[in-house]
Design a protein around this motif. Structure first.
Motif, PDB file in Angstrom:
ATOM      1  N   VAL A 179       0.950  -1.112  -0.016  1.00  0.00           N
ATOM      2  CA  VAL A 179      -0.135   0.046  -0.044  1.00  0.00           C
ATOM      3  C   VAL A 179       0.878   1.299  -0.057  1.00  0.00           C
ATOM      4  CG1 VAL A 179      -1.932  -1.183   1.279  1.00  0.00           C
ATOM      5  CG2 VAL A 179      -0.123   0.178   2.557  1.00  0.00           C
ATOM      6  N   LEU A 180       0.339   2.409  -0.185  1.00  0.00           N
ATOM      7  CA  LEU A 180       0.986   3.636  -0.097  1.00  0.00           C
ATOM      8  C   LEU A 180       0.014   4.568   0.906  1.00  0.00           C
ATOM      9  CD1 LEU A 180       1.203   4.669  -3.918  1.00  0.00           C
ATOM     10  CD2 LEU A 180       3.356   3.615  -2.533  1.00  0.00           C
ATOM     11  N   ALA A 181       0.908   4.825   1.831  1.00  0.00           N
ATOM     12  CA  ALA A 181       0.376   5.602   3.173  1.00  0.00           C
ATOM     13  C   ALA A 181       0.787   6.975   2.974  1.00  0.00           C
ATOM     14  CB  ALA A 181       0.807   5.109   4.220  1.00  0.00           C
ATOM     15  N   LEU A 182       0.177   8.097   3.172  1.00  0.00           N
ATOM     16  CA  LEU A 182       0.221   9.452   3.071  1.00  0.00           C
ATOM     17  C   LEU A 182       0.442  10.010   4.802  1.00  0.00           C
ATOM     18  CD1 LEU A 182      -2.562  10.763   0.711  1.00  0.00           C
ATOM     19  CD2 LEU A 182      -0.004  11.172   0.560  1.00  0.00           C
ATOM     20  N   VAL A 183       1.779  10.296   5.000  1.00  0.00           N
ATOM     21  CA  VAL A 183       2.235  10.314   6.404  1.00  0.00           C
ATOM     22  C   VAL A 183       2.584  11.754   6.640  1.00  0.00           C
ATOM     23  CG1 VAL A 183       3.647   9.590   8.172  1.00  0.00           C
ATOM     24  CG2 VAL A 183       2.980   7.994   6.597  1.00  0.00           C
ATOM     25  N   PRO A 184       1.779  12.437   7.608  1.00  0.00           N
ATOM     26  CA  PRO A 184       2.137  13.809   7.867  1.00  0.00           C
ATOM     27  C   PRO A 184       3.390  13.833   8.662  1.00  0.00           C
ATOM     28  CG  PRO A 184      -0.163  13.262   8.528  1.00  0.00           C
ATOM     29  CD  PRO A 184       0.576  12.100   8.076  1.00  0.00           C
ATOM     30  N   ARG A 185       4.272  15.012   8.327  1.00  0.00           N
ATOM     31  CA  ARG A 185       5.596  15.314   8.927  1.00  0.00           C
ATOM     32  C   ARG A 185       5.443  15.388  10.592  1.00  0.00           C
ATOM     33  NH1 ARG A 185       6.937  19.545   6.813  1.00  0.00           N
ATOM     34  NH2 ARG A 185       6.274  20.948   8.527  1.00  0.00           N
ATOM     35  N   ASP A 186       4.513  16.211  10.766  1.00  0.00           N
ATOM     36  CA  ASP A 186       4.229  16.122  12.139  1.00  0.00           C
ATOM     37  C   ASP A 186       3.050  15.274  12.648  1.00  0.00           C
ATOM     38  OD1 ASP A 186       6.232  18.231  12.492  1.00  0.00           O
ATOM     39  OD2 ASP A 186       4.904  19.830  11.779  1.00  0.00           O
ATOM     40  N   HIS A 187       3.314  14.128  13.438  1.00  0.00           N
ATOM     41  CA  HIS A 187       2.421  13.490  13.553  1.00  0.00           C
ATOM     42  C   HIS A 187       2.859  12.222  14.569  1.00  0.00           C
ATOM     43  CE1 HIS A 187      -1.332  11.097  12.536  1.00  0.00           C
ATOM     44  NE2 HIS A 187      -0.654  10.057  12.518  1.00  0.00           N
ATOM     45  N   ILE A 213      -2.944   6.086  11.134  1.00  0.00           N
ATOM     46  CA  ILE A 213      -3.507   6.886  10.090  1.00  0.00           C
ATOM     47  C   ILE A 213      -4.947   6.334   9.596  1.00  0.00           C
ATOM     48  CG2 ILE A 213      -1.474   7.969   9.183  1.00  0.00           C
ATOM     49  CD1 ILE A 213      -1.416   6.088   6.814  1.00  0.00           C
ATOM     50  N   THR A 214      -5.677   7.212   8.985  1.00  0.00           N
ATOM     51  CA  THR A 214      -6.884   6.782   8.526  1.00  0.00           C
ATOM     52  C   THR A 214      -6.973   6.189   7.282  1.00  0.00           C
ATOM     53  OG1 THR A 214      -7.695   8.705   7.403  1.00  0.00           O
ATOM     54  CG2 THR A 214      -7.976   8.746   9.603  1.00  0.00           C
TER      55      THR A 214
END
Length: 377
Positions: A179-187, A213-214
């Motif tokens: 899968v590809l996950a969109l990860v915020p820098r500040d998380h 993450i959602t």
């Protein structure tokens, strides 16, 4: 085979030349003059000019404010960026957003792409795995947890990691899928550690420790990571081509002026033959680049999967860019190492691109495996 570019593609390249004309390569921060990273972030002024010229949204559909162009147009623009050592995440931002558009949900695309096209949101991709030698999707695990996902693992040498708002991270699900996950820098659970490339640019080791993450932030469509990986590699080949072309032009200009025994050294057979060999390298890099970009853009079938064309482009780009800068340094003599001259900057960037592409022998082995699996007859 017809590599004639469309009017729209040529217009994108012309717009890029106009924007990058304002970049002076001899003012690009030099790793030879700086301890550690050459700068804290990328060139935000150049980023704004690219956004104003609609070059950050080339691959986006019109509904997201884009031009609806293809990877060939992006590679034309990246070629111009490579010529001036453009310090911007143009490739990573464009490729990540294009993957979200092609394989992600409509709501996620509508939320992210318009802002990315305006330069307000910056995306990058973690594509180097844990060590830079192992498959990137195996460096991080992704498991479902209720309505969301939990990520664990490490990705090394993430470009522009400290500048990007979101990093697109490939991860494996444990069932043979990715899968590809969109990860915020500040998380919560995201840890960045500074790394520095051979070009002096700031990279980041991205450590994910039970990052939640959602489902909306995960792209789980089949083939998404392979498509994104091939686009990133092809774009890197375009950067290498542009850099190599500029370096050969610099070498031609220098050898045409530098005199020995009362004659320009460009008239000496040994010099001319070396320059001619590098010209051949560049033309091979160009032909294999457009073949790979066309396969990705068109999805056209071939005797081999598109990954075969990408492997050939990588072989020529990784070897070719190294040979071009080495010959340039040789023909420039000691002047090539002068920190007041731009060539040493190009040499450092070329080494970074060569390392990013990986050794030609590895790509030749992968190509051999493809040929074995798809006999040509």
């Amino acid at each position: 085979m017809d590599f004639t570019f469309s009017e729209e593609q040529l217009a994108a390249a012309e717009a890029a030349r106009g924007v990058f004309a304002g970049v002076a390569p001899d003012t690009v921060p030099s790793p030879a003059l700086t301890t550690g990273a050459v700068a804290d972030g990328f060139d935000r002024a150049l980023w704004a000019r690219l956004a104003d010229a609609d070059l950050l949204s080339l691959l986006f559909d019109a509904e997201y404010g884009g031009a609806g162009l293809d990877p060939i147009a992006l590679c034309l623009v990246l070629r111009e960026s490579g010529k001036v050592l453009g310090r911007v995440p143009l490739l990573e931002n464009s490729a990540a957003a294009a993957a979200v558009q092609a394989f992600g949900g409509k709501e996620t695309a509508a939320r992210l792409l318009p802002r990315a096209g305006r330069g307000e949101l910056v995306l990058t991709v973690a594509a180097n795995g844990r060590t830079g030698h192992d498959p990137a999707e195996l460096a991080v695990t992704a498991r479902r947890d209720g309505d969301g996902w939990v990520l664990d693992g490490v990705q090394t040498a993430v470009p522009w990691a400290y500048d990007a708002d979101l990093t697109l991270v490939p991860a494996h699900t444990g069932a043979g899928g990715s899968v590809l996950a969109l990860v915020p820098r500040d998380h919560d659970g995201v840890v960045l550690s500074e790394q520095v490339s051979t070009s002096g640019e700031r990279l980041g080791e991205l450590r994910l420790e039970s990052v939640r993450i959602t489902a909306a932030e995960v792209v789980d469509a089949d083939g998404a990571w392979q498509w994104l990986r091939e686009l990133l590699v092809t774009g890197t080949c375009a950067l290498a081509l542009g850099l190599g072309e500029r370096v050969l032009a610099m070498t031609s200009e220098y050898t045409g002026k530098r005199e020995q025994f009362g004659h320009p050294i460009a008239t000496f057979q040994a010099v001319a033959v070396q320059a001619a060999d590098r010209y051949i390298d560049l033309r091979a890099m160009e032909a294999t680049l457009w073949q790979a970009a066309w396969r990705i853009a068109s999805g056209a079938p071939g005797a081999l999967p598109a990954s075969g064309d990408v492997a050939v482009a990588k072989i020529w780009a990784s070897e070719g860019v190294r040979r071009v800068v080495q010959t340039a340094q040789h023909l420039h003599g000691g002047f090539g190492a002068d920190t007041e001259y731009a060539l040493h900057r190009y040499h450092a960037w070329a080494k970074h691109l060569e390392l990013a592409l990986g050794p030609a022998a590895a790509h030749e082995e992968a190509l051999g495996d493809l040929l074995a699996a798809h006999p040509l007859g």
